[in-house]
Scaffold this active site. Sequence first.
Site, PDB file in Angstrom:
ATOM      1  CB  CYS A 168       3.318   1.509   3.679  1.00  0.00           C
ATOM      2  SG  CYS A 168       4.196   0.559   2.480  1.00  0.00           S
ATOM      3  CG  ASP A 225       3.638   6.631  -3.071  1.00  0.00           C
ATOM      4  OD1 ASP A 225       4.619   5.958  -3.679  1.00  0.00           O
ATOM      5  OD2 ASP A 225       3.193   6.241  -2.133  1.00  0.00           O
ATOM      6  CG  HIS A 260       5.663   4.915  -0.239  1.00  0.00           C
ATOM      7  ND1 HIS A 260       4.206   4.726  -0.317  1.00  0.00           N
ATOM      8  CD2 HIS A 260       6.089   4.125   0.698  1.00  0.00           C
ATOM      9  CE1 HIS A 260       3.802   3.863   0.428  1.00  0.00           C
ATOM     10  NE2 HIS A 260       5.114   3.319   0.983  1.00  0.00           N
TER      11      HIS A 260
END
Length: 291
Positions: A168, A225, A260
């Site tokens: 991330c 995502d 994600h």
Amino acid sequence: MPQDAEFASLVDAPGFDRRSFIVTALGAGFALATQPVAAQTAIVTDAAGLVAGEVRVPVRDGQMVAYRAAPAGQQKLPVVLVVSEIFGVHEYIRDVCRRLAKLGYFAVAPELFARQGDPRSIDSIPDILARITGRTPDAQVMADLDACVAWAGAQGADAGRLGITGFCWGGRITWLYCAHNPAVRAGVAWYGRLVGAVNEFTPRHPADLTGELKAPVLGLYGGLDTGIPLDTVEAMESALKRGSPAARASEIHLYDNAPHAFHADYRPSYRREDAVDGWQRLLSWLRDKGV
């Protein structure tokens, strides 16, 4: 020296300035903003056969706390920097370090938000973004990662065989560091943002740096995502083909049905099949590039 004694000696060492660093210890457990933890899927890697725990890394304005894991009694191990999500070096990141150490790596995860605050103690993601990660300068991060590489070499690791991986927020940093440090041999970026707002803290983004990449990066992204639109991933793939030699050697792998944070085994976003596949790709990428 026992780990707790080593920890105490480092904290009390001359030059350790508590005023420079808000985060001076990593504590234990998972970040508050990630609660509740999905205990049924969270992976737990023991420290048997490892030297693992908190350390202090000298940086230009003091000493920064980090987590280190490596096979006990071995020297000249390849180094892998592990860069956290926005939640800092909590238990998931420490476990990733132990997983790498079990495979023969000297893994270091620095608390890169140490001067801005402790994201692990904040239960609101918007607050973490506004108060901590959004105020952490890229230039500071690059310098701190350089310091971690130097520190690892001073511990007997082989800093000439250097890799980096991040998740991330750390995925974005992985791209940036592979454009920053010519010593890096390989990077693996897990769902790192490729474009974004430009300001004094984040003056450039991965999509701006494809001409400057010095090490090939494997990007692992989720097709579902919502925070990283597919058009930005596709644009990045095109830019890599026109970039530096390292950029042209880079690859992006898209997991069509993954959201994600699909590698984050302690969260509902975890997708085991994709996470396992991505981990195997990471290992192959590092080994193929000499890390």
